[in-house]
Motif scaffolding. Sequence first.
Motif, PDB file in Angstrom:
ATOM      1  N   PRO A 151       0.824  -1.212   0.000  1.00 44.64           N
ATOM      2  CA  PRO A 151       0.000   0.000   0.000  1.00 44.64           C
ATOM      3  C   PRO A 151       0.858   1.262   0.000  1.00 44.64           C
ATOM      4  CG  PRO A 151      -0.024  -1.035   2.174  1.00 44.64           C
ATOM      5  CD  PRO A 151       0.692  -1.975   1.254  1.00 44.64           C
ATOM      6  N   LEU A 189       1.279   4.995   1.349  1.00 46.30           N
ATOM      7  CA  LEU A 189       0.851   5.864   2.453  1.00 46.30           C
ATOM      8  C   LEU A 189       1.441   7.252   2.246  1.00 46.30           C
ATOM      9  CD1 LEU A 189      -0.511   6.219   5.271  1.00 46.30           C
ATOM     10  CD2 LEU A 189       1.713   5.645   6.276  1.00 46.30           C
ATOM     11  N   VAL A 224       5.701  -0.695   3.001  1.00 46.02           N
ATOM     12  CA  VAL A 224       4.767   0.387   2.660  1.00 46.02           C
ATOM     13  C   VAL A 224       5.484   1.293   1.673  1.00 46.02           C
ATOM     14  CG1 VAL A 224       3.643   2.461   3.577  1.00 46.02           C
ATOM     15  CG2 VAL A 224       3.580   0.340   4.906  1.00 46.02           C
ATOM     16  N   ASP A 231      -3.068   5.226  -1.207  1.00 48.64           N
ATOM     17  CA  ASP A 231      -4.146   4.395  -0.672  1.00 48.64           C
ATOM     18  C   ASP A 231      -4.697   4.992   0.621  1.00 48.64           C
ATOM     19  OD1 ASP A 231      -4.101   2.234  -2.629  1.00 48.64           O
ATOM     20  OD2 ASP A 231      -2.095   1.839  -1.852  1.00 48.64           O
ATOM     21  N   VAL A 232      -3.796   5.613   1.383  1.00 50.27           N
ATOM     22  CA  VAL A 232      -4.178   6.196   2.666  1.00 50.27           C
ATOM     23  C   VAL A 232      -3.309   7.430   2.897  1.00 50.27           C
ATOM     24  CG1 VAL A 232      -4.292   5.811   5.167  1.00 50.27           C
ATOM     25  CG2 VAL A 232      -4.706   3.896   3.620  1.00 50.27           C
ATOM     26  N   HIS A 262     -13.054   3.482   6.531  1.00 49.70           N
ATOM     27  CA  HIS A 262     -12.039   2.715   5.791  1.00 49.70           C
ATOM     28  C   HIS A 262     -11.264   1.814   6.772  1.00 49.70           C
ATOM     29  CE1 HIS A 262      -8.267   2.061   3.577  1.00 49.70           C
ATOM     30  NE2 HIS A 262      -8.972   2.285   2.476  1.00 49.70           N
ATOM     31  N   ALA A 318      -8.265   1.192   7.202  1.00 51.39           N
ATOM     32  CA  ALA A 318      -7.018   1.735   7.750  1.00 51.39           C
ATOM     33  C   ALA A 318      -7.243   2.388   9.121  1.00 51.39           C
ATOM     34  CB  ALA A 318      -6.423   2.753   6.773  1.00 51.39           C
ATOM     35  N   LEU A 361      -6.822  -0.130  11.715  1.00 51.41           N
ATOM     36  CA  LEU A 361      -5.421  -0.499  11.953  1.00 51.41           C
ATOM     37  C   LEU A 361      -4.742   0.513  12.874  1.00 51.41           C
ATOM     38  CD1 LEU A 361      -4.410  -1.641   8.350  1.00 51.41           C
ATOM     39  CD2 LEU A 361      -5.268  -3.039  10.260  1.00 51.41           C
ATOM     40  N   TYR A 401       2.407   1.300  10.682  1.00 51.36           N
ATOM     41  CA  TYR A 401       3.019   1.021   9.377  1.00 51.36           C
ATOM     42  C   TYR A 401       3.104  -0.493   9.146  1.00 51.36           C
ATOM     43  CZ  TYR A 401       4.766   5.890   9.774  1.00 51.36           C
ATOM     44  OH  TYR A 401       4.877   7.238   9.934  1.00 51.36           O
ATOM     45  N   LEU A 450      -0.365  -1.817   8.420  1.00 53.28           N
ATOM     46  CA  LEU A 450      -0.811  -1.378   7.096  1.00 53.28           C
ATOM     47  C   LEU A 450      -0.103  -2.186   6.014  1.00 53.28           C
ATOM     48  CD1 LEU A 450      -2.534   0.971   5.748  1.00 53.28           C
ATOM     49  CD2 LEU A 450      -0.346   2.144   5.455  1.00 53.28           C
ATOM     50  N   MET A 504      -5.099  -1.639  -0.225  1.00 45.58           N
ATOM     51  CA  MET A 504      -6.494  -1.537   0.191  1.00 45.58           C
ATOM     52  C   MET A 504      -7.266  -0.581  -0.695  1.00 45.58           C
ATOM     53  SD  MET A 504      -5.657  -0.177   4.045  1.00 45.58           S
ATOM     54  CE  MET A 504      -5.948  -1.695   4.847  1.00 45.58           C
TER      55      MET A 504
END
Length: 445
Positions: free
Chosen positions: A70, A72, A130, A161-162, A361, A363, A366, A436, A439, A445
């Motif tokens: 993903p 970030l 990540v 993604d986030v 979401h 995340a 998490l 991290y 994720l 995601m």
Amino acid sequence: MDQERLLRELYEFLRIPSVSTLPAHNNDCRAAAEWVAAELRRLGCRDVEFLGSDTHPVVSGKGPDVPGAPTLLIYGHYDVQPPDPLNEWTRPPFEPAVSDGKLYARGSADDKGQVFCLLKAIAASPRPPVNFRFLIEGEEEYGSKVLFDLLKREPQRVRADVALVADMSYVAPGWPAVYTTLRGLCYAEITVRTSKTDLHSGEYGGAAPNAHEELARLLTRLKGADGKINIPGFYAPVKRPAKSELAAWKKLPFNEKDFLNKRVQGKGLVGLKKYSVLERLWALPTFEIHGILGGFTGEGAKTVIPAEATAKVSMRLVPNQKLANVERQLAAAVKRFAPKHVTASVRFLHGADPAQIKIDHPAFQLLSQAFKEVTGRATVPARAGGSIPVVPALASAGAPVILTGIGLPDDRLHAPNEKLDLKQLWDGIEVFQRFYALLGGAGRM
Ligand code: BES
Ligand code: MN
Ligand code: MN
């Protein structure tokens, strides 16, 4: 964690007086950007660039590529607010020092200390799987113009993604939070002029208009003693939070008496009495006067009628209010409320739309888990009274924007003796490290 080394490194960052709103500190802002860039390079980032400005650049960078992992986006700011009034600081604001487990310095909590946590959490091994992207700006405290312009030219820079923003605090000690709204801001100078030049208050007093008096009257028309803002149309788009949200706030560890006695440390609270204090702070717009200029303010006495007076004011905006509309509404109200013998004008300095964030979401789960593992408590949803101008733009590409923070509500942001508790700092690094890892483990995601 080698806490001594980490503290030394954070001290270096905090020693740079990167006050973005004062041009005298342009070189310092640049130096703080260099500090961030050097950190990113040390993390193995490529494409570390200064974007949009020589003095207040956005520092951008990309972590090592991890195919299939993903992406970030990490946002933060290296600029700080002016430290004045200097005489109220126990130690100089740019000479960081620890006392009683707290790190004192301008920027310790807002936002250098938190940027530090986000970055140092990456250096851990094993390296989190990540794809990191960084946008660390230097003009957040002055409206984020450089970053706004950059994102207008290159909107793909927020693709991720986030997105993660750590520029808030816990809602109370032991209670980490994620935020569902930020208030927007409309910052303006209102100037009234009443004559060509200042006048002798004996020769003219009683018949000539006084700019300060007219300004005072104008300001109290814009907002009454009951706390109501009387700018026509201002409240029309404002929606009350749902009953369920108001009920959830009642369960937060927030006590109005403690808020008055320990945080405001004043004699009483003000504002719209019909609404709870949290609703006033989080879900209602404001009108504040920051300073009034003009006339004679030197030592001693001077008998003069001032010809001009200016107030620096701002309004905090809540979801559904629009900066562009509020600017029009304020300008129209000033025109309407100023008497004929007064020339009134409004100059807008900067502003931001409010932000509203859905927290469904995965995340968010998490991050909550990371907080729970490190601090013993999961995140609670809350709203924030402050503003981060660029958040709506960060959200515009569709990635969920996680608004959180590792400071405490009594960190005295923007005020004398700003601090960050060391426990919050060390926990913060661990929380983000864990986030991290979680994720990265979750994959795209
Ligand atoms: N970190 C704050 C925003 C904040 C503070 C959010 C407390 C939630 C709780 C940020 O650095 C800030 O101070 N922003 C300015 C923005 C303005 C100058 C455009 C603000 O809110 O005054
Ligand atoms: Mn901040
Ligand atoms: Mn700030």
